[in-house]
Design a protein around this motif. Sequence first.
Motif, PDB file in Angstrom:
ATOM      1  N   PHE A  64       1.014  -1.220   0.108  1.00  0.00           N
ATOM      2  CA  PHE A  64       0.083   0.092   0.043  1.00  0.00           C
ATOM      3  C   PHE A  64       0.780   1.339   0.058  1.00  0.00           C
ATOM      4  O   PHE A  64       2.037   1.230   0.465  1.00  0.00           O
ATOM      5  N   SER A  65       0.363   2.104  -0.333  1.00  0.00           N
ATOM      6  CA  SER A  65       1.014   3.676  -0.111  1.00  0.00           C
ATOM      7  C   SER A  65      -0.034   4.421   0.364  1.00  0.00           C
ATOM      8  O   SER A  65      -1.335   4.720   0.187  1.00  0.00           O
ATOM      9  N   THR A  66       0.597   5.651   1.443  1.00  0.00           N
ATOM     10  CA  THR A  66      -0.496   6.352   2.303  1.00  0.00           C
ATOM     11  C   THR A  66      -0.485   7.540   1.455  1.00  0.00           C
ATOM     12  O   THR A  66       0.220   8.068   0.524  1.00  0.00           O
ATOM     13  N   ALA A  67      -1.661   8.340   1.547  1.00  0.00           N
ATOM     14  CA  ALA A  67      -1.805   9.673   1.155  1.00  0.00           C
ATOM     15  C   ALA A  67      -0.835  10.629   1.661  1.00  0.00           C
ATOM     16  O   ALA A  67      -0.312  11.412   0.739  1.00  0.00           O
ATOM     17  N   ASP A  68      -0.125  10.623   2.838  1.00  0.00           N
ATOM     18  CA  ASP A  68       0.958  11.467   3.176  1.00  0.00           C
ATOM     19  C   ASP A  68       2.038  11.050   2.334  1.00  0.00           C
ATOM     20  O   ASP A  68       2.952  12.056   1.891  1.00  0.00           O
ATOM     21  N   GLU A  69       2.467   9.710   1.967  1.00  0.00           N
ATOM     22  CA  GLU A  69       3.445   9.387   1.292  1.00  0.00           C
ATOM     23  C   GLU A  69       3.328   9.983  -0.115  1.00  0.00           C
ATOM     24  O   GLU A  69       4.313  10.708  -0.667  1.00  0.00           O
ATOM     25  N   ARG A  70       2.207  10.008  -0.743  1.00  0.00           N
ATOM     26  CA  ARG A  70       2.051  10.479  -2.219  1.00  0.00           C
ATOM     27  C   ARG A  70       1.896  12.172  -2.233  1.00  0.00           C
ATOM     28  O   ARG A  70       2.369  12.507  -3.163  1.00  0.00           O
ATOM     29  N   VAL A  71       1.674  12.739  -1.261  1.00  0.00           N
ATOM     30  CA  VAL A  71       1.761  14.119  -1.031  1.00  0.00           C
ATOM     31  C   VAL A  71       3.138  14.691  -1.165  1.00  0.00           C
ATOM     32  O   VAL A  71       3.448  15.494  -1.677  1.00  0.00           O
ATOM     33  N   GLY A  72       3.945  13.810  -0.389  1.00  0.00           N
ATOM     34  CA  GLY A  72       5.448  14.212  -0.540  1.00  0.00           C
ATOM     35  C   GLY A  72       6.079  13.741  -1.750  1.00  0.00           C
ATOM     36  O   GLY A  72       6.741  14.615  -2.243  1.00  0.00           O
ATOM     37  N   GLU A  73       5.554  12.816  -2.608  1.00  0.00           N
ATOM     38  CA  GLU A  73       6.108  12.681  -3.822  1.00  0.00           C
ATOM     39  C   GLU A  73       5.501  13.746  -4.525  1.00  0.00           C
ATOM     40  O   GLU A  73       6.458  14.268  -5.664  1.00  0.00           O
ATOM     41  N   ILE A  74       4.332  14.397  -4.473  1.00  0.00           N
ATOM     42  CA  ILE A  74       4.005  15.544  -5.257  1.00  0.00           C
ATOM     43  C   ILE A  74       4.862  16.730  -5.028  1.00  0.00           C
ATOM     44  O   ILE A  74       5.409  17.249  -6.148  1.00  0.00           O
ATOM     45  N   LYS A  75       5.405  17.094  -3.783  1.00  0.00           N
ATOM     46  CA  LYS A  75       6.204  18.016  -3.653  1.00  0.00           C
ATOM     47  C   LYS A  75       7.471  17.664  -4.307  1.00  0.00           C
ATOM     48  O   LYS A  75       8.162  18.794  -4.939  1.00  0.00           O
ATOM     49  N   ALA A  76       7.908  16.698  -4.476  1.00  0.00           N
ATOM     50  CA  ALA A  76       9.230  16.565  -5.114  1.00  0.00           C
ATOM     51  C   ALA A  76       9.082  16.541  -6.691  1.00  0.00           C
ATOM     52  O   ALA A  76       9.948  17.275  -7.236  1.00  0.00           O
ATOM     53  N   VAL A  77       8.068  15.862  -6.999  1.00  0.00           N
ATOM     54  CA  VAL A  77       7.841  16.316  -8.535  1.00  0.00           C
ATOM     55  C   VAL A  77       7.559  17.880  -8.827  1.00  0.00           C
ATOM     56  O   VAL A  77       7.782  18.193  -9.987  1.00  0.00           O
ATOM     57  N   ALA A  78       6.938  18.426  -7.902  1.00  0.00           N
ATOM     58  CA  ALA A  78       6.555  19.778  -8.193  1.00  0.00           C
ATOM     59  C   ALA A  78       7.974  20.436  -8.153  1.00  0.00           C
ATOM     60  O   ALA A  78       8.136  21.603  -9.111  1.00  0.00           O
ATOM     61  N   ASP A  79       8.801  20.368  -7.384  1.00  0.00           N
ATOM     62  CA  ASP A  79      10.078  20.828  -7.486  1.00  0.00           C
ATOM     63  C   ASP A  79      10.950  20.704  -8.730  1.00  0.00           C
ATOM     64  O   ASP A  79      11.491  21.425  -9.117  1.00  0.00           O
ATOM     65  N   HIS A  80      10.717  19.373  -9.195  1.00  0.00           N
ATOM     66  CA  HIS A  80      11.399  18.952 -10.454  1.00  0.00           C
ATOM     67  C   HIS A  80      11.064  19.778 -11.558  1.00  0.00           C
ATOM     68  O   HIS A  80      11.757  20.196 -12.461  1.00  0.00           O
ATOM     69  N   PHE A  81       9.906  19.876 -11.595  1.00  0.00           N
ATOM     70  CA  PHE A  81       9.135  20.435 -12.678  1.00  0.00           C
ATOM     71  C   PHE A  81       9.071  22.007 -12.643  1.00  0.00           C
ATOM     72  O   PHE A  81       8.792  22.746 -13.514  1.00  0.00           O
ATOM     73  N   ARG A  82       9.050  22.706 -11.480  1.00  0.00           N
ATOM     74  CA  ARG A  82       9.198  23.891 -11.143  1.00  0.00           C
ATOM     75  C   ARG A  82       7.668  24.524 -11.383  1.00  0.00           C
ATOM     76  O   ARG A  82       7.570  25.583 -12.023  1.00  0.00           O
TER      77      ARG A  82
END
Length: 236
Positions: free
Chosen positions: A55-73
């Motif tokens: 499984f993956s948690t919502a908190d884990e996936r929000v953390g991934e969003i933040k990393a991707v947001a920084d990656h794409f600016r």
Amino acid sequence: MFDWSAQRLLVIAPHPDDEVLGCGGLMHKAKSAGAEVYLQFLTVGDTADISAKGFSTADERVGEIKAVADHFRWDDWHIAFPGDDYHLRLDAVPRFEVANMIERLSPLSVANVEPTVVLAPHRLSYNQDHQAAAEAVHTALRPSDTRLRHHPRLVLAYEEAADQWRNEPTTAPNLLVELDQAAVDAKIAAMRLYGSQFHDHPHTRSELTLQSLSVLRGMQGGVAFAEGYHAMRWLV
């Protein structure tokens, strides 16, 4: 030649990772040219999967969003319907509510962002949240008086490899966006940042799948790499 530097993109993603799968290369291309890019995620929650953890948690996936947001600016991002009451259940939410969120209620709504380009999932996806998102975008961007409501001049439905899993004929994309190697690499790197969703091949969310689809669409346009889209509106 389309001037991406002058555009303001609003990407509608049912879940975190759909935007990378569908238009990660275009986001890199547009942002590198100077465009603004905004991400409206519709929902995220705890998710059972086939990973070792299961499984993956919502908190884990929000953390991934933040990393991707920084990656794409990205210029900004927002989740419209967070939580397990909505995640993988958007088809149970009245289309009126989802469409209103996209059209005018979200901080990153069409009315607030006033995008020149909107990118959304294709309605032929097998996933119920993708279908609900596509139909809601279709309603939110309905034709009307442009003096009263903002009308993006370019509306595209992006494709994902899994969209081909249908029991009815599918049509090939009718618009190709050329990508360079840097854009393809940026797309794959972003997918790796979604570690809970990235898989080894063979899988629809593997590096080889993303690379192969970009090569196929590029070949269809006579270039090395491309992403395919279905143009829903192109006002010139």
